[in-house]
Design a protein around this motif. Structure first.
Motif, PDB file in Angstrom:
ATOM      1  N   GLY A  55       0.814  -1.238   0.054  1.00 45.17           N
ATOM      2  CA  GLY A  55      -0.053   0.036  -0.129  1.00 45.17           C
ATOM      3  C   GLY A  55       0.774   1.290  -0.078  1.00 45.17           C
ATOM      4  N   ARG A  56       1.979   1.222   0.708  1.00 47.69           N
ATOM      5  CA  ARG A  56       2.908   2.499   0.842  1.00 47.69           C
ATOM      6  C   ARG A  56       3.602   2.625  -0.576  1.00 47.69           C
ATOM      7  NH1 ARG A  56       5.876   1.728   6.814  1.00 47.69           N
ATOM      8  NH2 ARG A  56       4.040   2.106   7.828  1.00 47.69           N
ATOM      9  N   VAL A  57       3.848   1.458  -1.157  1.00 42.88           N
ATOM     10  CA  VAL A  57       4.554   1.546  -2.696  1.00 42.88           C
ATOM     11  C   VAL A  57       3.623   2.302  -3.781  1.00 42.88           C
ATOM     12  CG1 VAL A  57       5.456   0.134  -4.602  1.00 42.88           C
ATOM     13  CG2 VAL A  57       6.183  -0.217  -2.380  1.00 42.88           C
ATOM     14  N   ILE A  58       2.172   1.717  -3.352  1.00 43.77           N
ATOM     15  CA  ILE A  58       1.195   2.215  -4.315  1.00 43.77           C
ATOM     16  C   ILE A  58       0.900   3.821  -4.308  1.00 43.77           C
ATOM     17  CG2 ILE A  58      -1.043   2.142  -5.219  1.00 43.77           C
ATOM     18  CD1 ILE A  58      -0.569  -0.906  -4.809  1.00 43.77           C
ATOM     19  N   ALA A  59       0.561   4.143  -2.791  1.00 45.28           N
ATOM     20  CA  ALA A  59       0.118   5.387  -2.722  1.00 45.28           C
ATOM     21  C   ALA A  59       1.252   6.415  -2.197  1.00 45.28           C
ATOM     22  CB  ALA A  59      -0.511   5.372  -1.292  1.00 45.28           C
ATOM     23  N   GLY A  60       2.524   5.926  -1.999  1.00 37.01           N
ATOM     24  CA  GLY A  60       3.740   6.751  -1.532  1.00 37.01           C
ATOM     25  C   GLY A  60       3.867   7.037  -0.329  1.00 37.01           C
ATOM     26  N   ASN A  61       4.666   7.497   0.261  1.00 38.51           N
ATOM     27  CA  ASN A  61       4.906   7.539   1.710  1.00 38.51           C
ATOM     28  C   ASN A  61       6.055   8.388   2.238  1.00 38.51           C
ATOM     29  OD1 ASN A  61       4.251   7.103   4.462  1.00 38.51           O
ATOM     30  ND2 ASN A  61       5.663   5.177   4.603  1.00 38.51           N
ATOM     31  N   VAL A  62       6.012   9.054   3.188  1.00 35.82           N
ATOM     32  CA  VAL A  62       7.194   9.849   3.894  1.00 35.82           C
ATOM     33  C   VAL A  62       7.215   9.612   5.392  1.00 35.82           C
ATOM     34  CG1 VAL A  62       5.731  11.974   4.036  1.00 35.82           C
ATOM     35  CG2 VAL A  62       8.300  12.043   3.831  1.00 35.82           C
ATOM     36  N   GLY A  63       8.291   9.769   5.818  1.00 39.40           N
ATOM     37  CA  GLY A  63       8.493   9.922   7.299  1.00 39.40           C
ATOM     38  C   GLY A  63       9.140   8.681   7.905  1.00 39.40           C
ATOM     39  N   VAL A  64       9.023   7.328   7.764  1.00 37.18           N
ATOM     40  CA  VAL A  64       9.317   6.165   7.967  1.00 37.18           C
ATOM     41  C   VAL A  64      10.956   6.260   7.945  1.00 37.18           C
ATOM     42  CG1 VAL A  64       9.167   3.693   8.053  1.00 37.18           C
ATOM     43  CG2 VAL A  64       7.147   4.918   7.482  1.00 37.18           C
ATOM     44  N   TRP A  65      11.620   6.445   6.728  1.00 33.33           N
ATOM     45  CA  TRP A  65      12.939   6.393   6.730  1.00 33.33           C
ATOM     46  C   TRP A  65      13.540   8.023   6.560  1.00 33.33           C
ATOM     47  CZ3 TRP A  65      15.083   2.046   7.072  1.00 33.33           C
ATOM     48  CH2 TRP A  65      14.254   0.679   7.192  1.00 33.33           C
ATOM     49  N   GLY A  66      12.898   8.872   6.838  1.00 30.67           N
ATOM     50  CA  GLY A  66      13.341  10.205   6.727  1.00 30.67           C
ATOM     51  C   GLY A  66      12.307  11.088   6.092  1.00 30.67           C
ATOM     52  N   GLU A  67      12.462  12.288   5.913  1.00 33.76           N
ATOM     53  CA  GLU A  67      11.886  13.249   5.215  1.00 33.76           C
ATOM     54  C   GLU A  67      11.726  13.335   3.557  1.00 33.76           C
ATOM     55  OE1 GLU A  67       9.618  15.013   7.116  1.00 33.76           O
ATOM     56  OE2 GLU A  67      10.600  13.613   8.736  1.00 33.76           O
ATOM     57  N   ILE A  68      12.451  12.511   3.003  1.00 33.81           N
ATOM     58  CA  ILE A  68      12.536  12.535   1.687  1.00 33.81           C
ATOM     59  C   ILE A  68      11.233  11.432   1.255  1.00 33.81           C
ATOM     60  CG2 ILE A  68      13.564  11.642  -0.468  1.00 33.81           C
ATOM     61  CD1 ILE A  68      16.355  12.526   0.860  1.00 33.81           C
ATOM     62  N   PRO A  69      10.243  11.952   0.423  1.00 27.82           N
ATOM     63  CA  PRO A  69       9.120  11.184   0.235  1.00 27.82           C
ATOM     64  C   PRO A  69       9.494  10.123  -0.602  1.00 27.82           C
ATOM     65  CG  PRO A  69       8.832  13.410  -0.825  1.00 27.82           C
ATOM     66  CD  PRO A  69       9.970  13.250  -0.166  1.00 27.82           C
ATOM     67  N   MET A  70       8.497   8.952  -0.629  1.00 29.00           N
ATOM     68  CA  MET A  70       8.735   8.139  -1.762  1.00 29.00           C
ATOM     69  C   MET A  70       7.482   8.390  -2.645  1.00 29.00           C
ATOM     70  SD  MET A  70       8.565   3.572  -1.618  1.00 29.00           S
ATOM     71  CE  MET A  70       6.977   3.729  -1.106  1.00 29.00           C
ATOM     72  N   PRO A  71       7.722   8.459  -3.833  1.00 21.71           N
ATOM     73  CA  PRO A  71       6.720   8.814  -4.715  1.00 21.71           C
ATOM     74  C   PRO A  71       5.700   7.654  -5.051  1.00 21.71           C
ATOM     75  CG  PRO A  71       8.481   8.680  -6.177  1.00 21.71           C
ATOM     76  CD  PRO A  71       9.040   8.423  -4.497  1.00 21.71           C
ATOM     77  N   ALA A  72       4.453   8.135  -5.125  1.00 28.45           N
ATOM     78  CA  ALA A  72       3.140   7.123  -5.414  1.00 28.45           C
ATOM     79  C   ALA A  72       3.517   6.469  -6.964  1.00 28.45           C
ATOM     80  CB  ALA A  72       1.883   7.744  -5.464  1.00 28.45           C
ATOM     81  N   HIS A  73       2.912   5.211  -6.708  1.00 28.45           N
ATOM     82  CA  HIS A  73       3.217   4.591  -7.735  1.00 28.45           C
ATOM     83  C   HIS A  73       1.975   3.886  -8.108  1.00 28.45           C
ATOM     84  CE1 HIS A  73       7.330   4.669  -6.359  1.00 28.45           C
ATOM     85  NE2 HIS A  73       7.452   4.428  -7.594  1.00 28.45           N
ATOM     86  N   PRO A  74       0.813   4.786  -8.583  1.00 26.78           N
ATOM     87  CA  PRO A  74      -0.549   4.282  -8.880  1.00 26.78           C
ATOM     88  C   PRO A  74      -0.886   3.276  -9.942  1.00 26.78           C
ATOM     89  CG  PRO A  74      -0.167   6.599  -9.402  1.00 26.78           C
ATOM     90  CD  PRO A  74       0.957   6.050  -8.879  1.00 26.78           C
ATOM     91  N   ALA A  75       0.071   3.394 -10.857  1.00 29.75           N
ATOM     92  CA  ALA A  75       0.002   2.547 -12.004  1.00 29.75           C
ATOM     93  C   ALA A  75       0.282   0.983 -11.885  1.00 29.75           C
ATOM     94  CB  ALA A  75       0.422   2.947 -13.281  1.00 29.75           C
ATOM     95  N   LEU A  76       1.051   0.770 -10.705  1.00 29.27           N
ATOM     96  CA  LEU A  76       1.483  -0.418 -10.303  1.00 29.27           C
ATOM     97  C   LEU A  76       0.206  -1.311  -9.808  1.00 29.27           C
ATOM     98  CD1 LEU A  76       4.075  -2.041 -10.007  1.00 29.27           C
ATOM     99  CD2 LEU A  76       4.290  -1.243  -7.613  1.00 29.27           C
TER     100      LEU A  76
END
Length: 142
Positions: A104-125
């Motif tokens: 769910g985090r890979v698809i929606a994106g996420n920030v804060g667990v590993w620092g302040e750089i956000p992981m972008p969303a991957h809605p097409a996945l």
């Protein structure tokens, strides 16, 4: 007496030959048999890629990684922008709940667990592909 002298000389000559040819009392023989055993070869550390290269989850994960932008931010054993896959695998147990949450985090994106750089969303996945990616990442435990 001549016979005893010849016999004595023969015994002395034989003893000298035995000593000079490696007979008993030769210090080099005892030194070679008491040499230290060879040091054991150091254990060769293999990479996670080498360790899992034949695992179907690994093979599928590599295929999906190449089709997506994952290598832009992640590497298997080294942090670049995001955490290494090995660090993620160390943090999370391989449970179905974690697979679903991380997918769910890979698809929606996420920030804060590993620092302040956000992981972008991957809605097409697709959800199945995201879960396969997560299973691949969680496989990479050291």
């Amino acid at each position: 007496m001549k016979l005893n002298l010849k016999l004595s000389l023969a015994l002395i000559a034989g003893s000298m030959m035995a000593v000079s040819c490696g007979g008993s009392g030769n210090s080099s023989e005892s030194a070679s048999s008491s040499s230290a055993p060879a040091a054991p070869e150091p254990v060769k550390e293999i990479s996670l890629e080498e360790k899992y290269k034949d695992d179907p989850i690994f093979i599928r994960g590599v295929e999906l990684m190449k089709q997506n932008d994952c290598p832009s931010c992640h590497m298997i054993e080294r942090k670049i922008v995001g955490p290494s896959y090995a660090d993620v695998a160390a943090k999370y147990e391989t449970t179905e709940e974690n697979v679903e949450m991380l997918a769910g985090r890979v698809i929606a994106g996420n920030v804060g667990v590993w620092g302040e750089i956000p992981m972008p969303a991957h809605p097409a996945l697709s959800e199945d592909d995201a879960k396969d990616l997560v299973r691949y990442v969680l496989l990479l435990k050291k």
